[in-house]
Design a protein around this motif. Structure first.
Motif, PDB file in Angstrom:
ATOM      1  N   GLU A 151      -3.356 -11.542  -1.435  1.00 60.35           N
ATOM      2  CA  GLU A 151      -1.875 -10.676  -1.267  1.00 60.35           C
ATOM      3  C   GLU A 151      -2.227  -9.239  -1.577  1.00 60.35           C
ATOM      4  OE1 GLU A 151       1.526 -13.689  -3.005  1.00 60.35           O
ATOM      5  OE2 GLU A 151       0.211 -12.631  -4.395  1.00 60.35           O
ATOM      6  N   LYS A 152      -3.158  -8.899  -2.464  1.00 57.13           N
ATOM      7  CA  LYS A 152      -3.520  -7.437  -2.447  1.00 57.13           C
ATOM      8  C   LYS A 152      -4.146  -6.857  -1.252  1.00 57.13           C
ATOM      9  CE  LYS A 152      -3.979  -7.613  -7.465  1.00 57.13           C
ATOM     10  NZ  LYS A 152      -4.957  -7.458  -8.644  1.00 57.13           N
ATOM     11  N   ASP A 153      -5.111  -7.779  -0.545  1.00 58.34           N
ATOM     12  CA  ASP A 153      -5.845  -7.545   0.491  1.00 58.34           C
ATOM     13  C   ASP A 153      -5.013  -7.080   1.616  1.00 58.34           C
ATOM     14  OD1 ASP A 153      -8.081  -7.616  -0.657  1.00 58.34           O
ATOM     15  OD2 ASP A 153      -8.571  -9.592  -0.091  1.00 58.34           O
ATOM     16  N   LYS A 154      -3.782  -8.093   1.715  1.00 57.04           N
ATOM     17  CA  LYS A 154      -2.991  -8.078   2.825  1.00 57.04           C
ATOM     18  C   LYS A 154      -2.153  -6.469   2.754  1.00 57.04           C
ATOM     19  CE  LYS A 154       1.279 -10.104   4.816  1.00 57.04           C
ATOM     20  NZ  LYS A 154       2.321  -8.856   4.571  1.00 57.04           N
ATOM     21  N   LEU A 155      -1.510  -6.142   1.553  1.00 55.06           N
ATOM     22  CA  LEU A 155      -0.921  -4.968   1.239  1.00 55.06           C
ATOM     23  C   LEU A 155      -1.736  -3.807   1.599  1.00 55.06           C
ATOM     24  CD1 LEU A 155       0.870  -5.822  -2.026  1.00 55.06           C
ATOM     25  CD2 LEU A 155       1.956  -5.691   0.325  1.00 55.06           C
ATOM     26  N   LYS A 156      -3.105  -3.847   1.208  1.00 54.42           N
ATOM     27  CA  LYS A 156      -4.185  -2.828   1.281  1.00 54.42           C
ATOM     28  C   LYS A 156      -4.360  -2.499   2.860  1.00 54.42           C
ATOM     29  CE  LYS A 156      -7.823  -2.745  -1.134  1.00 54.42           C
ATOM     30  NZ  LYS A 156      -8.921  -3.419  -1.759  1.00 54.42           N
ATOM     31  N   ALA A 157      -4.398  -3.569   3.712  1.00 52.10           N
ATOM     32  CA  ALA A 157      -4.515  -3.426   5.183  1.00 52.10           C
ATOM     33  C   ALA A 157      -3.310  -2.768   5.785  1.00 52.10           C
ATOM     34  CB  ALA A 157      -4.548  -4.948   5.742  1.00 52.10           C
ATOM     35  N   GLU A 158      -2.136  -3.078   5.127  1.00 54.88           N
ATOM     36  CA  GLU A 158      -0.782  -2.408   5.886  1.00 54.88           C
ATOM     37  C   GLU A 158      -1.178  -1.036   5.331  1.00 54.88           C
ATOM     38  OE1 GLU A 158       3.105  -4.147   5.219  1.00 54.88           O
ATOM     39  OE2 GLU A 158       2.027  -6.186   4.957  1.00 54.88           O
ATOM     40  N   ILE A 159      -1.462  -0.440   4.412  1.00 59.62           N
ATOM     41  CA  ILE A 159      -1.631   0.743   3.866  1.00 59.62           C
ATOM     42  C   ILE A 159      -2.643   1.570   4.805  1.00 59.62           C
ATOM     43  CG2 ILE A 159      -1.966   2.349   2.038  1.00 59.62           C
ATOM     44  CD1 ILE A 159       0.531   1.028   1.601  1.00 59.62           C
ATOM     45  N   THR A 160      -3.760   0.957   4.907  1.00 56.01           N
ATOM     46  CA  THR A 160      -4.763   1.420   5.643  1.00 56.01           C
ATOM     47  C   THR A 160      -4.407   1.873   7.149  1.00 56.01           C
ATOM     48  OG1 THR A 160      -6.286   0.551   4.251  1.00 56.01           O
ATOM     49  CG2 THR A 160      -7.380   1.103   6.402  1.00 56.01           C
ATOM     50  N   ALA A 161      -3.684   0.820   7.812  1.00 55.85           N
ATOM     51  CA  ALA A 161      -3.054   1.198   9.078  1.00 55.85           C
ATOM     52  C   ALA A 161      -2.397   2.456   9.029  1.00 55.85           C
ATOM     53  CB  ALA A 161      -2.394  -0.190   9.360  1.00 55.85           C
ATOM     54  N   ILE A 162      -1.702   2.828   8.054  1.00 56.94           N
ATOM     55  CA  ILE A 162      -0.986   4.064   8.186  1.00 56.94           C
ATOM     56  C   ILE A 162      -1.648   5.172   7.760  1.00 56.94           C
ATOM     57  CG2 ILE A 162       0.921   5.371   7.130  1.00 56.94           C
ATOM     58  CD1 ILE A 162       2.468   2.583   6.721  1.00 56.94           C
TER      59      ILE A 162
END
Length: 309
Positions: free
Chosen positions: A158-169
């Motif tokens: 779940e943390k990796d998924k959130l980190k990927a969303e932040i990194t995309a921005i």
């Protein structure tokens, strides 16, 4: 004065994070809050928990219609109280990019912007992204460090998924996915060392490390001569640190006053012709925040009621 913006959407946990920042770094921090309404709640919470100076900007948004007044308020804080660090906690619906632009206009050699931080509620990220996409994106895109709150019970996936969303921005931002309470003290200290332009201050110990500290204040506001005498009595008794020299002159209720402290004794003159409106303290382990509370008793918890146009 170094300015650190701590952004984050409504309810993300900015106030709780700031309390922990003050506790872990043990730095001299003042806080400038932006609250909607005629009174703020977080300021009282911070004051009680951290014993720092709090300024509240109410009934206005520091990122939009009161730009000039906000900048003037920050300059006033810098030119009077002049804390080592001013933490700015904008309202949760502020655009971080606008706030950085506004503050950049008053940046000069004595006012430096630190790399901004955004607090993201890990449990509400998807909802904020869908309901407030512009604000959500802006607060992440212009942050140097994004810190998850309420992430204690998330799985690694779940943390990796959130980190990927932040990194995309914001591909270049630092992301802290573990709860910040688990971070070591040197990480907390690092948040107060990186500037907006990317440069990092490297603390250097030199021969002046054990020299006496000097601390001064201007534009003083104190209620009465009697209260000031009580302050001097407490000063020579060590309540405000090991202050072995202090002096200054200012007006109390229209009465010009000059004082001098040396060798655990003090002297006061009144009706002096010239005053500097300045006080100076020299010593070791000076309790600066406690002294500020005496000399800025009418302004250490100001509610700056700037109404929107």
């Amino acid at each position: 004065m170094k300015i650190l913006i701590i952004s984050g959407f409504l309810g993300a946990g900015k106030t709780t994070f700031i309390k922990e920042l003050a506790r872990r770094t043990k730095k001299e921090i003042a806080i400038f809050e932006n609250e909607y309404g005629t009174s703020g709640v977080d300021g009282d919470i911070l004051k009680e928990a951290t014993n720092v100076n709090i300024w509240e900007l109410t009934e206005g948004c520091i990122c939009c219609s009161v730009k000039g007044d906000f900048a003037a308020s920050v300059l006033t804080i810098a030119n009077t109280v002049n804390p080592d660090y001013l933490v700015i906690e904008p309202t949760g619906v502020a655009m971080l990019s606008n706030l950085i632009t506004n503050l950049s206009q008053i940046e000069y050699e004595h006012i430096k912007l630190m790399a901004p931080i955004s607090i993201v509620d890990a449990l509400s990220l998807d909802r904020y992204k869908n309901e407030f996409p512009d604000i959500y994106k802006d607060q992440i895109e212009f942050a140097d460090t994004v810190i998850f709150s309420r992430s204690e019970n998330l799985t690694a996936a779940e943390k990796d998924k959130l980190k990927a969303e932040i990194t995309a921005i914001n591909e270049g931002c630092n992301i802290i996915s573990n709860h910040y309470s688990t971070m070591p003290d040197d990480w907390w200290d690092s948040l107060l060392l990186k500037y907006l332009d990317g440069s990092v201050e490297i603390p250097v110990k030199d021969e002046t490390e054990f020299m006496p500290d000097s601390f001064s204040l201007t534009n003083i506001s104190i209620r009465s001569v009697e209260k000031f005498i009580v302050f001097l009595e407490n000063l020579i008794r060590g309540m405000y640190g090991n202050v072995f020299r202090a002096k200054g002159s200012f007006a109390i209720r229209g009465l010009n006053l000059r004082f001098d402290v040396a060798d655990a004794r003090y002297q006061i003159e009144v009706d002096t012709e010239e005053i500097s409106d300045k006080v100076v303290f020299i010593g070791n382990e000076i309790k600066k925040q406690k002294i500020r509370e005496i000399f800025f008793e009418n302004s250490s918890h100001i509610k700056i009621g700037l109404k929107r146009n």
